[in-house]
Design a protein around this motif. Structure first.
Motif, PDB file in Angstrom:
ATOM      1  N   CYS A 276       0.872  -1.177   0.000  1.00 13.29           N
ATOM      2  CA  CYS A 276       0.000   0.000   0.000  1.00 13.29           C
ATOM      3  C   CYS A 276       0.909   1.226   0.000  1.00 13.29           C
ATOM      4  O   CYS A 276       2.114   1.115  -0.040  1.00 13.29           O
ATOM      5  N   GLY A 277       0.312   2.389   0.087  1.00 13.25           N
ATOM      6  CA  GLY A 277       1.106   3.600   0.126  1.00 13.25           C
ATOM      7  C   GLY A 277       1.321   4.172  -1.260  1.00 13.25           C
ATOM      8  O   GLY A 277       0.709   3.756  -2.236  1.00 13.25           O
ATOM      9  N   ARG A 278       2.216   5.141  -1.345  1.00 12.30           N
ATOM     10  CA  ARG A 278       2.470   5.771  -2.632  1.00 12.30           C
ATOM     11  C   ARG A 278       3.869   5.416  -3.132  1.00 12.30           C
ATOM     12  O   ARG A 278       4.576   4.635  -2.504  1.00 12.30           O
ATOM     13  N   LYS A 279       4.245   6.003  -4.248  1.00  8.81           N
ATOM     14  CA  LYS A 279       5.557   5.731  -4.834  1.00  8.81           C
ATOM     15  C   LYS A 279       6.671   6.108  -3.859  1.00  8.81           C
ATOM     16  O   LYS A 279       6.619   7.170  -3.228  1.00  8.81           O
ATOM     17  N   GLN A 280       7.650   5.247  -3.733  1.00  7.35           N
ATOM     18  CA  GLN A 280       8.815   5.453  -2.879  1.00  7.35           C
ATOM     19  C   GLN A 280       8.485   5.548  -1.389  1.00  7.35           C
ATOM     20  O   GLN A 280       9.364   5.873  -0.588  1.00  7.35           O
ATOM     21  N   ARG A 281       7.251   5.351  -0.992  1.00  6.75           N
ATOM     22  CA  ARG A 281       6.839   5.391   0.426  1.00  6.75           C
ATOM     23  C   ARG A 281       5.951   4.185   0.705  1.00  6.75           C
ATOM     24  O   ARG A 281       4.800   4.336   1.156  1.00  6.75           O
ATOM     25  N   ALA A 282       6.439   3.023   0.445  1.00  6.07           N
ATOM     26  CA  ALA A 282       5.630   1.815   0.576  1.00  6.07           C
ATOM     27  C   ALA A 282       5.374   1.482   2.045  1.00  6.07           C
ATOM     28  O   ALA A 282       6.269   1.582   2.884  1.00  6.07           O
ATOM     29  N   VAL A 283       4.157   1.125   2.337  1.00  2.00           N
ATOM     30  CA  VAL A 283       3.783   0.510   3.604  1.00  2.00           C
ATOM     31  C   VAL A 283       3.053  -0.779   3.244  1.00  2.00           C
ATOM     32  O   VAL A 283       2.540  -0.920   2.130  1.00  2.00           O
ATOM     33  N   TYR A 284       3.027  -1.700   4.157  1.00  2.00           N
ATOM     34  CA  TYR A 284       2.477  -3.008   3.845  1.00  2.00           C
ATOM     35  C   TYR A 284       1.439  -3.420   4.872  1.00  2.00           C
ATOM     36  O   TYR A 284       1.598  -3.158   6.067  1.00  2.00           O
ATOM     37  N   GLN A 285       0.390  -4.070   4.397  1.00  2.00           N
ATOM     38  CA  GLN A 285      -0.561  -4.729   5.280  1.00  2.00           C
ATOM     39  C   GLN A 285      -0.184  -6.195   5.316  1.00  2.00           C
ATOM     40  O   GLN A 285       0.149  -6.787   4.280  1.00  2.00           O
ATOM     41  N   ILE A 286      -0.218  -6.787   6.490  1.00  2.00           N
ATOM     42  CA  ILE A 286       0.017  -8.219   6.606  1.00  2.00           C
ATOM     43  C   ILE A 286      -1.349  -8.872   6.533  1.00  2.00           C
ATOM     44  O   ILE A 286      -2.236  -8.561   7.331  1.00  2.00           O
ATOM     45  N   VAL A 287      -1.532  -9.755   5.555  1.00  2.00           N
ATOM     46  CA  VAL A 287      -2.841 -10.323   5.296  1.00  2.00           C
ATOM     47  C   VAL A 287      -2.758 -11.840   5.204  1.00  2.00           C
ATOM     48  O   VAL A 287      -1.716 -12.410   4.885  1.00  2.00           O
ATOM     49  N   ALA A 288      -3.884 -12.478   5.508  1.00  2.00           N
ATOM     50  CA  ALA A 288      -4.061 -13.898   5.219  1.00  2.00           C
ATOM     51  C   ALA A 288      -4.734 -13.957   3.859  1.00  2.00           C
ATOM     52  O   ALA A 288      -5.787 -13.353   3.660  1.00  2.00           O
ATOM     53  N   ILE A 289      -4.100 -14.661   2.918  1.00  2.00           N
ATOM     54  CA  ILE A 289      -4.568 -14.632   1.541  1.00  2.00           C
ATOM     55  C   ILE A 289      -4.363 -16.011   0.920  1.00  2.00           C
ATOM     56  O   ILE A 289      -3.467 -16.754   1.316  1.00  2.00           O
ATOM     57  N   ASP A 290      -5.221 -16.337  -0.034  1.00  7.35           N
ATOM     58  CA  ASP A 290      -5.079 -17.599  -0.754  1.00  7.35           C
ATOM     59  C   ASP A 290      -3.797 -17.552  -1.586  1.00  7.35           C
ATOM     60  O   ASP A 290      -3.458 -16.521  -2.156  1.00  7.35           O
ATOM     61  N   VAL A 291      -3.089 -18.647  -1.644  1.00  5.02           N
ATOM     62  CA  VAL A 291      -1.786 -18.694  -2.294  1.00  5.02           C
ATOM     63  C   VAL A 291      -1.883 -18.397  -3.792  1.00  5.02           C
ATOM     64  O   VAL A 291      -0.920 -17.917  -4.394  1.00  5.02           O
ATOM     65  N   ARG A 292      -3.031 -18.613  -4.413  1.00  3.16           N
ATOM     66  CA  ARG A 292      -3.183 -18.385  -5.851  1.00  3.16           C
ATOM     67  C   ARG A 292      -3.492 -16.934  -6.193  1.00  3.16           C
ATOM     68  O   ARG A 292      -3.516 -16.565  -7.357  1.00  3.16           O
ATOM     69  N   SER A 293      -3.731 -16.083  -5.194  1.00  5.70           N
ATOM     70  CA  SER A 293      -4.088 -14.684  -5.447  1.00  5.70           C
ATOM     71  C   SER A 293      -2.852 -13.836  -5.736  1.00  5.70           C
ATOM     72  O   SER A 293      -1.744 -14.155  -5.314  1.00  5.70           O
ATOM     73  N   ARG A 294      -3.079 -12.701  -6.409  1.00  4.54           N
ATOM     74  CA  ARG A 294      -2.005 -11.754  -6.674  1.00  4.54           C
ATOM     75  C   ARG A 294      -1.609 -11.048  -5.394  1.00  4.54           C
ATOM     76  O   ARG A 294      -2.284 -11.155  -4.375  1.00  4.54           O
ATOM     77  N   ARG A 295      -0.525 -10.269  -5.468  1.00  2.99           N
ATOM     78  CA  ARG A 295      -0.048  -9.544  -4.290  1.00  2.99           C
ATOM     79  C   ARG A 295      -1.098  -8.553  -3.787  1.00  2.99           C
ATOM     80  O   ARG A 295      -1.305  -8.420  -2.593  1.00  2.99           O
ATOM     81  N   GLU A 296      -1.775  -7.857  -4.688  1.00  2.00           N
ATOM     82  CA  GLU A 296      -2.823  -6.917  -4.292  1.00  2.00           C
ATOM     83  C   GLU A 296      -4.211  -7.537  -4.420  1.00  2.00           C
ATOM     84  O   GLU A 296      -5.211  -6.832  -4.492  1.00  2.00           O
ATOM     85  N   GLY A 297      -4.304  -8.851  -4.464  1.00  2.00           N
ATOM     86  CA  GLY A 297      -5.581  -9.529  -4.623  1.00  2.00           C
ATOM     87  C   GLY A 297      -6.443  -9.444  -3.369  1.00  2.00           C
ATOM     88  O   GLY A 297      -6.072  -8.858  -2.360  1.00  2.00           O
ATOM     89  N   ARG A 298      -7.609 -10.066  -3.449  1.00  2.00           N
ATOM     90  CA  ARG A 298      -8.564 -10.034  -2.344  1.00  2.00           C
ATOM     91  C   ARG A 298      -8.053 -10.914  -1.206  1.00  2.00           C
ATOM     92  O   ARG A 298      -7.750 -12.083  -1.390  1.00  2.00           O
ATOM     93  N   ASP A 299      -7.975 -10.333  -0.011  1.00  2.00           N
ATOM     94  CA  ASP A 299      -7.462 -11.080   1.132  1.00  2.00           C
ATOM     95  C   ASP A 299      -8.595 -11.670   1.953  1.00  2.00           C
ATOM     96  O   ASP A 299      -9.731 -11.212   1.884  1.00  2.00           O
ATOM     97  N   LEU A 300      -8.270 -12.689   2.723  1.00  2.95           N
ATOM     98  CA  LEU A 300      -9.249 -13.289   3.625  1.00  2.95           C
ATOM     99  C   LEU A 300      -9.452 -12.418   4.858  1.00  2.95           C
ATOM    100  O   LEU A 300     -10.567 -12.235   5.329  1.00  2.95           O
ATOM    101  N   ARG A 301      -8.336 -11.904   5.387  1.00  2.20           N
ATOM    102  CA  ARG A 301      -8.413 -11.055   6.574  1.00  2.20           C
ATOM    103  C   ARG A 301      -7.111 -10.278   6.732  1.00  2.20           C
ATOM    104  O   ARG A 301      -6.039 -10.793   6.474  1.00  2.20           O
ATOM    105  N   LYS A 302      -7.226  -9.034   7.166  1.00  2.00           N
ATOM    106  CA  LYS A 302      -6.050  -8.234   7.479  1.00  2.00           C
ATOM    107  C   LYS A 302      -5.637  -8.562   8.917  1.00  2.00           C
ATOM    108  O   LYS A 302      -6.458  -8.503   9.826  1.00  2.00           O
TER     109      LYS A 302
END
Length: 88
Positions: A9-35
């Motif tokens: 998440c975040g903007r260019k050169q200022r990345a922040v990340y959410q730690i999510v539980a996600i299905d292994v077949r999903s993309r990096r920004e795909g739909r997560d199960l839970r944050k």
């Protein structure tokens, strides 16, 4: 299979990340199960929902390398070990 991984998440050169539980077949920004947490590498801030992380780990979710290191630094795996010995 479910993984605990970082979602950018975040903007260019200022990345922040959410730690999510996600299905292994999903993309990096795909739909997560839970944050389950938040990680800011620039300000070195971490916020984790430890009960939610323990729930997914007990159900068999695999953390990625970075999420494993962040969780280990906070002490999630010691709590997981304590919970497992308590119930066995």
């Amino acid at each position: 299979m479910v993984k605990l991984r970082l979602k950018r998440c975040g903007r260019k050169q200022r990345a922040v990340y959410q730690i999510v539980a996600i299905d292994v077949r999903s993309r990096r920004e795909g739909r997560d199960l839970r944050k389950v947490g938040f990680y800011d590498p620039i300000n070195n801030q971490t916020h984790l929902n430890i009960p939610a992380i323990l729930y997914f780990l007990e159900k068999g979710a695999q953390p990625t390398g970075t999420v494993h290191d962040i969780s280990k630094r906070v002490g999630v795996f010691t709590e997981l070990r304590l919970n497992q010995t308590k119930f066995n």
